[in-house]
Scaffold this active site. Structure first.
Site, PDB file in Angstrom:
ATOM      1  N   ILE A 147     -26.667  -0.442 -12.651  1.00  0.00           N
ATOM      2  CA  ILE A 147     -26.171  -1.397 -11.650  1.00  0.00           C
ATOM      3  C   ILE A 147     -26.701  -2.804 -11.949  1.00  0.00           C
ATOM      4  CG2 ILE A 147     -26.021  -1.947  -9.189  1.00  0.00           C
ATOM      5  CD1 ILE A 147     -26.475   1.058  -8.621  1.00  0.00           C
ATOM      6  N   ARG A 223     -33.795  -0.105  -2.469  1.00  0.00           N
ATOM      7  CA  ARG A 223     -34.273   0.712  -1.365  1.00  0.00           C
ATOM      8  C   ARG A 223     -35.213  -0.162  -0.537  1.00  0.00           C
ATOM      9  NH1 ARG A 223     -30.692   3.735  -2.048  1.00  0.00           N
ATOM     10  NH2 ARG A 223     -30.740   5.924  -2.670  1.00  0.00           N
ATOM     11  N   GLU A 252     -34.553   2.635   7.964  1.00  0.00           N
ATOM     12  CA  GLU A 252     -33.136   2.611   8.369  1.00  0.00           C
ATOM     13  C   GLU A 252     -32.822   3.737   9.363  1.00  0.00           C
ATOM     14  OE1 GLU A 252     -30.884   2.788   4.759  1.00  0.00           O
ATOM     15  OE2 GLU A 252     -31.858   0.995   3.970  1.00  0.00           O
ATOM     16  N   HIS A 270     -26.748  -1.018   4.861  1.00  0.00           N
ATOM     17  CA  HIS A 270     -26.749  -0.132   3.689  1.00  0.00           C
ATOM     18  C   HIS A 270     -25.323   0.263   3.288  1.00  0.00           C
ATOM     19  CE1 HIS A 270     -29.353   2.967   1.343  1.00  0.00           C
ATOM     20  NE2 HIS A 270     -28.279   2.602   0.636  1.00  0.00           N
TER      21      HIS A 270
END
Ligand code: NDP
Length: 309
Positions: A147, A223, A252, A270
């Site tokens: 990514i 994260r 979260e 998210h």
């Protein structure tokens, strides 16, 4: 039919495909035949809690709907001969788009200017203050993997100078920093896109944020555990850091009120990979791993720890 335990949600398409070959038991329903479960379908957020893994003596495969698998104890899985799979690559472009969107939203004060129009302030008080150009910035990527590289590629039209920090130097033309704080000091933007877990826990700490500085922008699409959230709040409140664009948080879905109150943050729930198209591709790969394993014992995309199993 073999028994599959579904942890967390799955799309209707995934459930329909799984139901053709498995008897599905949902963890949320409370009761399942623990001794008979051979396959688990979960996601990167829920993972598999240690007590659940310990409760499933026949478990052979955990298929994770997501690329990040820090919520699954792979050491224990490997020890027990349980294969873990995930969904790499199919989400690279989408998560990269999310990172770029957050960066641009911070630079061009997208939320502030949207509010300026919606509130009627434009008509009453005139033009909004100027913003900063996102062109020609030095962008430090923390985690230049699948990514991270997609983010670097997707930023190209803004003509950035890309630099990066990872544990091992990669075969790329970008400047490598073996020290994260030194990289942050040289950057306008720091984009976090490492895995979670112990090796990255709070590596973006107060020192790194201070090095990024008052004109610096932090983007986190990795994260929540990667960034020291308390230190981030302090840095933003005291002006030691300029802006933060965040897709992920420590607890979260709880997001500290301080982050929600600040004008210099852009906050997302998210949703790095959360488009219809990308979630469909992730769902297909998640189920393909399950079905292939059922058919011949092999899988398409094991996590690196399980590659040789
Ligand atoms: P990759 O495994 O391809 O890349 C991870 C990169 O992080 C590698 O370059 C690796 O290099 C580096 N890295 C790992 N550990 C450390 C460390 N301790 N310090 C510095 N660098 C480190 O993973 P992907 O690019 O596919 O995914 C990355 C992460 O993105 C996922 O694990 C997930 O947590 C997150 N993610 C978030 C999403 C969202 O919705 N916001 C969606 C999808 C993914 P090296 O090993 O040399 O250190």
């Amino acid at each position: 039919m073999p028994d599959l335990l579904l942890i967390g949600g799955a799309t209707d398409t995934m459930i329909a495909r799984m139901a053709e070959k498995f008897t599905i038991h949902k963890l949320s329903d409370g009761n399942y035949p623990a001794e008979k479960i051979t396959h688990v379908c979960t996601n990167g957020h829920d993972g598999v809690k240690p007590e659940i893994m310990a409760d499933l003596p026949s478990l052979k495969l955990i298929s994770c709907y997501g690329v990040g698998y820090d919520a699954i104890d792979t050491t224990e899985a490997v020890r027990r001969g349980i294969v873990v799979t995930h969904t790499p690559n199919v989400l690279n472009a989408e998560v990269a788009t999310t990172a770029v969107l957050l960066m641009l939203a911070c630079y061009r004060e997208l939320l502030r200017d949207d509010a300026h129009v919606r509130s009627g302030n434009w008509e009453v008080n005139g033009n909004a203050p100027l913003t900063r150009s996102a062109d020609n910035q030095t962008v430090g990527i923390l985690g230049l993997g699948r990514i991270g590289q997609a983010i670097a590629d997707k930023l190209a039209p803004w003509n950035p100078t890309i630099v990066y920090h990872t544990r091992t130097k990669k075969d790329v033309a970008y400047k490598y920093y073996d020290d994260l704080k030194a990289m942050a000091a040289d950057c306008d933007v720091l984009i976090c896109i490492t895995p979670g877990g112990p090796s990255t826990n709070k590596i973006v700490n107060a020192d790194v944020l201070e090095a990024l500085g008052p004109q610096g922008t932090l983007i986190n699409v990795s994260r929540g555990s990667v960034v020291d959230e308390a230190a981030l709040i302090t840095a933003l409140q005291t002006g030691k850091l300029g802006w933060a664009g965040l897709d992920v948080f420590e607890q979260e879905p709880h997001v500290p009120q301080a982050l929600r109150d600040m004008p210099n943050t852009v906050l997302l729930p998210h949703v790095g990979s959360a488009t219809i198209e990308t979630r469909a591709a992730m769902g297909a790969l998640t189920v393909d791993n399950l079905l292939q394993h059922l058919e011949n014992g092999t899988v398409i995309s094991p996590v690196p720890e399980c590659a040789d199993m």
